[in-house]
Design an enzyme around this catalytic site. Structure first.
Site, PDB file in Angstrom:
ATOM      1  N   ARG A 174     -33.699  22.675  15.275  1.00 20.88           N
ATOM      2  CA  ARG A 174     -34.003  21.662  16.299  1.00 20.88           C
ATOM      3  C   ARG A 174     -34.144  22.352  17.655  1.00 20.88           C
ATOM      4  O   ARG A 174     -33.223  23.058  18.108  1.00 20.88           O
ATOM      5  CB  ARG A 174     -32.869  20.637  16.361  1.00 20.88           C
ATOM      6  CG  ARG A 174     -32.914  19.671  17.536  1.00 20.88           C
ATOM      7  CD  ARG A 174     -33.999  18.639  17.411  1.00 20.88           C
ATOM      8  NE  ARG A 174     -33.800  17.557  18.376  1.00 20.88           N
ATOM      9  CZ  ARG A 174     -34.638  16.545  18.529  1.00 20.88           C
ATOM     10  NH1 ARG A 174     -35.737  16.464  17.787  1.00 20.88           N
ATOM     11  NH2 ARG A 174     -34.397  15.598  19.414  1.00 20.88           N
TER      12      ARG A 174
ATOM     13  N   GLY B 138       0.820  -1.201   0.000  1.00 21.68           N
ATOM     14  CA  GLY B 138       0.000   0.000   0.000  1.00 21.68           C
ATOM     15  C   GLY B 138       0.850   1.245   0.000  1.00 21.68           C
ATOM     16  O   GLY B 138       1.117   1.855  -1.027  1.00 21.68           O
TER      17      GLY B 138
ATOM     18  N   GLU C  29      -4.542   7.367  -1.406  1.00 21.26           N
ATOM     19  CA  GLU C  29      -3.683   8.410  -1.994  1.00 21.26           C
ATOM     20  C   GLU C  29      -2.669   8.932  -0.981  1.00 21.26           C
ATOM     21  O   GLU C  29      -2.348  10.119  -0.952  1.00 21.26           O
ATOM     22  CB  GLU C  29      -4.521   9.566  -2.549  1.00 21.26           C
ATOM     23  CG  GLU C  29      -5.720   9.158  -3.363  1.00 21.26           C
ATOM     24  CD  GLU C  29      -5.372   8.479  -4.668  1.00 21.26           C
ATOM     25  OE1 GLU C  29      -4.182   8.388  -4.985  1.00 21.26           O
ATOM     26  OE2 GLU C  29      -6.299   8.035  -5.355  1.00 21.26           O
TER      27      GLU C  29
END
Length: 396
Positions: A280, A149, A375
């Protein structure tokens, strides 16, 4: 002394007036992509996320092609030749809806198309790029492997010469669009170093397996690529792709889009929390009137605007030809972390409602776990910045 003009109150949705620096053309692109996203993407994305897929990716690809966002930063071959800031704005507006949808565009344009545009032959460019820009062909980018990776140089996928052909063997993992792609840009170790290949996905020996049970980036198609004796003609090699720097340069283009995309995800979570906090009511008043909630909104406001400024400055540097890869590392490191903080805080403001798909905040929060990893992980970008300021590499 003449009376000083009184400044207008800041806009809660663009507190530091980041978008005031946009040109008319940049503003038009922002608004076009924002309107498309609101009309075509936002009404469906919660269902796509819940289903764990994009039900009709071919139609979505065609819609993105018609919008002009595939490879929009590239010149020629049916691409728009847009500026870095214009491309960034498109990424921001797409990821304000969902990271998976921005990833669809990034993988197609910043990875697969950029690899062909930068390193391909004229024949490869003319064959693939116009169709990819139009959304008529889909590409994927095969670099990451199950055991490789953050250290792509340790890849095990091999390409060997056999007469005038190449034969590829190996496995790639976490490949966006892999199982719907018409062409896979596959990176493999050869006796001449790491090289890239344009692999038509109907080539015998090529297969793509869907990755299931994801809890993040669910409105996206993720696959494992398997190459088992994939035989390619010599002209499948991307002739300009020599060494690890080639795929890494493509990744830097994708990371640049993430810088803007993370700013969009942060903005979406902040705006949802602001709307919720002002409507709310608890204890007879909107929860936005309580000190603890206002502190949360203030923290989010700062993160959102700082991320927006960071993305804009890096985009301006890129358009001036002054953007170093470490600038992009700075942006990904800073903007993704800011977006994660904002998403988490927005989830808390929404209370129990925050864990449902009726609101976007937990969906963004889960997606950003992937954005922080792919990335280049947060740790890798931190080390890149450390090396940039000290001149000392901590990688090895």
């Amino acid at each position: 002394m003449s009376e000083q003009r009184k400044a207008a109150p800041p806009d809660p949705h663009d507190f530091l007036a980041v978008d005031d620096s946009l040109s008319d053309e940049e503003r038009d692109i922002r608004d076009t992509v924002r309107d498309f996203a609101a009309r075509e993407l936002r009404p469906h994305v919660a269902d796509w996320f819940e289903a764990g897929t994009i039900p009709d990716p071919r139609s979505l690809a065609k819609a993105f092609g018609d919008l002009g966002v595939f490879g929009m930063h590239l010149e020629g071959y049916g691409c728009a030749g847009a500026s870095a800031v214009e491309y960034g704005l498109a990424c921001r507006e797409l990821e304000a809806v969902d990271s998976g949808l921005r990833s669809f565009v990034s993988v197609q344009g910043s990875l697969a198309m950029t690899a062909i545009h930068k390193f391909g032959s004229e024949e490869q460019k003319n064959h693939w790029l116009p169709r990819m820009a139009a959304g008529e062909a889909i590409g994927c980018f095969g670099l990451t492997e199950p055991d490789s990776g953050s250290d792509p140089g340790s890849m095990r996928t091999r390409a060997r010469r056999d007469g005038s052909d190449w034969v590829l063997d190996g496995t790639k993992m976490w490949i966006t669009n892999g199982s719907i792609a018409d062409v896979a840009i596959v990176w493999a170790a050869t006796d001449e170093g790491i090289r890239g290949f344009a692999v038509p996905t109907d080539t015998p020996g090529f297969s793509a397996n869907l990755v299931h049970k994801k809890l993040s980036l669910r409105a996206s198609i993720t696959s494992e690529l398997v190459l088992d004796g994939v035989r390619l003609p010599g002209d499948a090699l991307l002739p300009g792709s020599t060494g690890l720097g080639a795929p890494l340069s493509c990744l830097n283009e994708a990371r640049y889009g993430i810088v803007w995309g993370a700013a969009g995800a942060a903005r979406a979570c902040y705006e949802a929390a602001l709307e919720y906090a002002t409507t709310r009511e608890q204890f007879g008043r909107p929860i936005g009137g309580f000190q603890l909630t206002q502190r949360k909104l203030a923290d989010m406001l700062v993160d959102v605007n700082q991320a927006g400024l960071t993305a804009m400055q890096i985009g301006r540097l890129k358009d001036q030809g002054r953007c170093h890869r470490n600038h992009v590392s700075f942006g990904k490191f800073a903007c993704v972390a800011a977006a994660q903080r904002v998403a988490s805080t927005a989830r808390s403001i929404h209370g129990a409602n925050g864990i449902t798909l009726e609101y976007p905040v937990l969906r963004h929060m889960l997606n950003l776990e992937t954005v922080a990893t792919y990335e280049g992980t947060e740790e890798i970008h931190a080390l890149s910045l450390g090396q940039a300021v000290t001149g000392i590499s901590a990688f090895r």
